[in-house]
Scaffold this active site. Sequence first.
Site, PDB file in Angstrom:
ATOM      1  N   ASP A  15       0.822  -1.225   0.000  1.00 51.43           N
ATOM      2  CA  ASP A  15       0.000   0.000   0.000  1.00 51.43           C
ATOM      3  C   ASP A  15       0.855   1.274   0.000  1.00 51.43           C
ATOM      4  O   ASP A  15       0.659   2.159   0.853  1.00 51.43           O
ATOM      5  CB  ASP A  15      -0.913   0.047   1.245  1.00 51.43           C
ATOM      6  CG  ASP A  15      -1.723  -1.223   1.450  1.00 51.43           C
ATOM      7  OD1 ASP A  15      -2.035  -1.898   0.457  1.00 51.43           O
ATOM      8  OD2 ASP A  15      -2.059  -1.511   2.616  1.00 51.43           O
ATOM      9  N   GLU A 245     -11.424  -0.112  -3.254  1.00 51.28           N
ATOM     10  CA  GLU A 245     -10.582   0.422  -2.169  1.00 51.28           C
ATOM     11  C   GLU A 245      -9.373   1.128  -2.783  1.00 51.28           C
ATOM     12  O   GLU A 245      -9.283   1.275  -4.004  1.00 51.28           O
ATOM     13  CB  GLU A 245     -10.133  -0.705  -1.232  1.00 51.28           C
ATOM     14  CG  GLU A 245      -9.261  -1.753  -1.897  1.00 51.28           C
ATOM     15  CD  GLU A 245      -8.937  -2.938  -0.984  1.00 51.28           C
ATOM     16  OE1 GLU A 245      -9.405  -2.996   0.156  1.00 51.28           O
ATOM     17  OE2 GLU A 245      -8.191  -3.824  -1.434  1.00 51.28           O
TER      18      GLU A 245
END
Length: 345
Positions: A15, A245
């Site tokens: 991420d 997301e």
Amino acid sequence: MATKHYLFPTDYMADPAVHVFNGKIYIYPSHDWDAGECEDDDGGHFQMKDYHVLTLADPDQGLAEDCGVIFDVEDVPWAEKQLWDSDVVEKNGKYYNIFSGKGYDGVFRLGVAVADKPEGPFIPQPYPIRGSFSIDPCVLKDDDGSIYTYFGGLWGGQLQWWQPLAPGFTPVIGKHGDENGLTDMGSAPTKQDELFAHPDTPALPSLVVKMSDDVLQFAEAPRPVVIVGDDGQPLKASDPHRFFEASWVFKRDGKYYFTYSTGDSHLICYAVGDNPYGPFKYEGVILTPVVGWTTHHSIVAYQGKWYLFHHDSVPSGAKTWLRSLKVCELKWDANGKIKTIEGLD
Ligand code: FUB
């Protein structure tokens, strides 16, 4: 073919939120480790407990350097576990890390931690952001200095729990807050009830909210980030290009690029708008599926070139909870569209 390379072979990180501060590239990743949890649709296998910051001198060939831990879940009074995606923004010489964490009530919320320099250490605020929920914040500092946080994630990210707020998004600020700044929305619905939206309904959107002047709270009620197709209608819940997301927003030539993961269809896609709130017109795929279930990225300009940072699970032998950071150059074609990058390259 884009030439990619891994950035940090000595540990599992994912991420990546990447920014250039004071002329230097900083990477704020999630820090994966093997907690021995079973894989499930709620992401219970992602048990991250601290954050590091990395720096990178040469995105074309270099390795990232670890500046160490910037804070730990033990430093966050309101969070029990699962420090998921985060992002950092600078304002007036201070650095604000906006992060996702799961509270002792099992609800994901967003928090803020503050530092005097991009390397940290970051000091977490005692309470989550009032009215915050779900995961995966990313921060855009606009040219006028306004700061916007985009957030939300489906399934384990719990965005579907807040679905009643979707049409028009009834403001939550001040409506449900208690003296601790927490928002009590009642008991959590079961995932089975709320996991899958009806395929013909508009996809559940992520959210965007302007931050307060001190960057510690929402300055308004979050608004839906609507992605429309060629017909001008919101993408449907069944569309493999719909939001899931990993919001990431950047500006180029006065346009706002809203980029995101499609989750269970494993793409990184983008949509373009004229202002930070959208709507955003769907434009295409940035990254095709990688090895590993999740895909998550950031895009940053550095020394006249654009770069895509992301993760995959090749080095861990496809363990989806042990991911590794990668980078490659991102290019635009003659029509101003992003050239799709192959995830398996
Ligand atoms: O790293 C935990 C979660 O996996 C992130 O919050 C999602 O975006 C996915 O990458």
